[in-house]
Motif scaffolding. Structure first.
Motif, PDB file in Angstrom:
ATOM      1  N   ASN A  62       2.214   3.134  24.702  1.00  0.00           N
ATOM      2  CA  ASN A  62       1.759   2.547  25.969  1.00  0.00           C
ATOM      3  C   ASN A  62       0.791   1.387  25.770  1.00  0.00           C
ATOM      4  N   SER A  63      -0.052   1.477  24.766  1.00  0.00           N
ATOM      5  CA  SER A  63      -1.100   0.476  24.605  1.00  0.00           C
ATOM      6  C   SER A  63      -0.573  -0.908  24.206  1.00  0.00           C
ATOM      7  N   VAL A  64       0.679  -0.996  23.766  1.00  0.00           N
ATOM      8  CA  VAL A  64       1.220  -2.301  23.363  1.00  0.00           C
ATOM      9  C   VAL A  64       2.359  -2.766  24.262  1.00  0.00           C
ATOM     10  N   LYS A  65       2.774  -1.970  25.204  1.00  0.00           N
ATOM     11  CA  LYS A  65       3.861  -2.368  26.105  1.00  0.00           C
ATOM     12  C   LYS A  65       3.511  -3.648  26.832  1.00  0.00           C
ATOM     13  N   GLY A  66       4.469  -4.568  26.861  1.00  0.00           N
ATOM     14  CA  GLY A  66       4.251  -5.848  27.518  1.00  0.00           C
ATOM     15  C   GLY A  66       3.585  -6.890  26.633  1.00  0.00           C
ATOM     16  N   ARG A  67       3.081  -6.456  25.476  1.00  0.00           N
ATOM     17  CA  ARG A  67       2.430  -7.389  24.564  1.00  0.00           C
ATOM     18  C   ARG A  67       3.180  -7.523  23.237  1.00  0.00           C
ATOM     19  N   PHE A  68       3.765  -6.437  22.771  1.00  0.00           N
ATOM     20  CA  PHE A  68       4.480  -6.427  21.488  1.00  0.00           C
ATOM     21  C   PHE A  68       5.978  -6.318  21.744  1.00  0.00           C
ATOM     22  N   THR A  69       6.752  -6.929  20.850  1.00  0.00           N
ATOM     23  CA  THR A  69       8.211  -6.837  20.911  1.00  0.00           C
ATOM     24  C   THR A  69       8.760  -6.575  19.526  1.00  0.00           C
ATOM     25  N   ILE A  70       9.546  -5.513  19.399  1.00  0.00           N
ATOM     26  CA  ILE A  70      10.212  -5.219  18.142  1.00  0.00           C
ATOM     27  C   ILE A  70      11.642  -5.740  18.202  1.00  0.00           C
ATOM     28  N   SER A  71      12.111  -6.280  17.087  1.00  0.00           N
ATOM     29  CA  SER A  71      13.478  -6.793  17.019  1.00  0.00           C
ATOM     30  C   SER A  71      13.992  -6.638  15.598  1.00  0.00           C
ATOM     31  N   ARG A  72      15.300  -6.762  15.441  1.00  0.00           N
ATOM     32  CA  ARG A  72      15.875  -6.655  14.100  1.00  0.00           C
ATOM     33  C   ARG A  72      17.028  -7.623  13.948  1.00  0.00           C
ATOM     34  N   ASP A  73      17.284  -8.008  12.722  1.00  0.00           N
ATOM     35  CA  ASP A  73      18.420  -8.857  12.383  1.00  0.00           C
ATOM     36  C   ASP A  73      19.201  -8.120  11.303  1.00  0.00           C
ATOM     37  N   ASN A  74      20.280  -7.480  11.682  1.00  0.00           N
ATOM     38  CA  ASN A  74      21.027  -6.658  10.730  1.00  0.00           C
ATOM     39  C   ASN A  74      21.772  -7.495   9.691  1.00  0.00           C
ATOM     40  N   LYS A  76      20.371  -9.993   8.195  1.00  0.00           N
ATOM     41  CA  LYS A  76      19.354 -10.387   7.214  1.00  0.00           C
ATOM     42  C   LYS A  76      18.525  -9.215   6.706  1.00  0.00           C
ATOM     43  N   ASN A  77      18.837  -8.009   7.186  1.00  0.00           N
ATOM     44  CA  ASN A  77      18.073  -6.827   6.777  1.00  0.00           C
ATOM     45  C   ASN A  77      16.582  -6.971   7.042  1.00  0.00           C
ATOM     46  N   THR A  78      16.249  -7.428   8.219  1.00  0.00           N
ATOM     47  CA  THR A  78      14.847  -7.594   8.564  1.00  0.00           C
ATOM     48  C   THR A  78      14.549  -6.991   9.936  1.00  0.00           C
ATOM     49  N   VAL A  79      13.325  -6.588  10.098  1.00  0.00           N
ATOM     50  CA  VAL A  79      12.819  -6.129  11.387  1.00  0.00           C
ATOM     51  C   VAL A  79      11.490  -6.836  11.613  1.00  0.00           C
ATOM     52  N   ALA A  80      11.238  -7.218  12.847  1.00  0.00           N
ATOM     53  CA  ALA A  80      10.040  -7.981  13.163  1.00  0.00           C
ATOM     54  C   ALA A  80       9.253  -7.305  14.281  1.00  0.00           C
ATOM     55  N   LEU A  81       7.974  -7.609  14.321  1.00  0.00           N
ATOM     56  CA  LEU A  81       7.114  -7.159  15.413  1.00  0.00           C
ATOM     57  C   LEU A  81       6.328  -8.376  15.892  1.00  0.00           C
ATOM     58  N   GLN A  82       6.698  -8.888  17.053  1.00  0.00           N
ATOM     59  CA  GLN A  82       5.976 -10.005  17.658  1.00  0.00           C
ATOM     60  C   GLN A  82       4.817  -9.437  18.462  1.00  0.00           C
ATOM     61  N   MET A  83       3.615  -9.862  18.135  1.00  0.00           N
ATOM     62  CA  MET A  83       2.419  -9.322  18.769  1.00  0.00           C
ATOM     63  C   MET A  83       1.700 -10.453  19.504  1.00  0.00           C
ATOM     64  N   ASN A  84       1.632 -10.336  20.800  1.00  0.00           N
ATOM     65  CA  ASN A  84       0.964 -11.323  21.649  1.00  0.00           C
ATOM     66  C   ASN A  84      -0.245 -10.693  22.328  1.00  0.00           C
ATOM     67  N   SER A  85      -1.109 -11.540  22.843  1.00  0.00           N
ATOM     68  CA  SER A  85      -2.302 -11.084  23.564  1.00  0.00           C
ATOM     69  C   SER A  85      -3.054 -10.027  22.765  1.00  0.00           C
ATOM     70  N   LEU A  86      -3.276 -10.320  21.514  1.00  0.00           N
ATOM     71  CA  LEU A  86      -3.893  -9.341  20.622  1.00  0.00           C
ATOM     72  C   LEU A  86      -5.319  -9.025  21.043  1.00  0.00           C
ATOM     73  N   LYS A  87      -5.696  -7.778  20.819  1.00  0.00           N
ATOM     74  CA  LYS A  87      -7.027  -7.283  21.157  1.00  0.00           C
ATOM     75  C   LYS A  87      -7.712  -6.755  19.897  1.00  0.00           C
ATOM     76  N   PRO A  88      -9.030  -6.711  19.881  1.00  0.00           N
ATOM     77  CA  PRO A  88      -9.729  -6.175  18.703  1.00  0.00           C
ATOM     78  C   PRO A  88      -9.267  -4.761  18.348  1.00  0.00           C
ATOM     79  N   GLU A  89      -8.906  -3.974  19.336  1.00  0.00           N
ATOM     80  CA  GLU A  89      -8.449  -2.606  19.062  1.00  0.00           C
ATOM     81  C   GLU A  89      -7.073  -2.559  18.406  1.00  0.00           C
ATOM     82  N   ASP A  90      -6.402  -3.686  18.271  1.00  0.00           N
ATOM     83  CA  ASP A  90      -5.136  -3.743  17.530  1.00  0.00           C
ATOM     84  C   ASP A  90      -5.372  -3.890  16.025  1.00  0.00           C
TER      85      ASP A  90
END
Length: 124
Positions: A62-74, A76-90
């Protein structure tokens, strides 16, 4: 043996963005569900996000919903985590994990392979 290598961590100011990436060795990447977890100093490891083998299902804490996005590229064998609006508690070490099962999971114990982690520090 499956190996996971995270990259993309660093120091960022509150409100900023980072993109974490995880490169996965192995020939059956698309059959693995993938997850991101994090561990802050003095705290237990916690679930952040997960994605199914096809990429069709994603779940977030819940604490990252709307701010983080997980995605993958099968391809390229990669997975990513896009993190926006970062907070000190992250601030934490972020770990990539692979599960030898198509469906994703919130539980760290369901994952079979782990990376060494990458540090994310968010300054206020």
């Amino acid at each position: 043996q499956v190996q996971l290598v995270e990259s993309g961590g660093g120091l960022v100011q509150a409100g900023g963005s980072l993109r974490l990436s995880c490169a996965v060795s192995g020939r059956t990447f698309s059959s693995y569900a993938m997850g991101w977890f994090r561990q802050a100093p003095g705290k237990e490891r916690e679930f952040v996000a997960t994605i199914s083998g096809s990429g069709g299902a994603t779940y977030y804490t819940n604490s990252v919903k709307g701010r983080f996005t997980i995605s993958r590229d099968n391809a390229k064998n990669t997975v990513a985590l896009q993190m926006n609006s970062l907070k000190p508690e992250d601030t934490a070490v972020y770990f990539c994990a692979a599960r030898r099962f198509y469906s994703s999971s919130y539980y760290g114990s369901d994952y079979d392979y782990w990376g060494l982690g990458t540090q994310v520090t968010v300054s206020s």
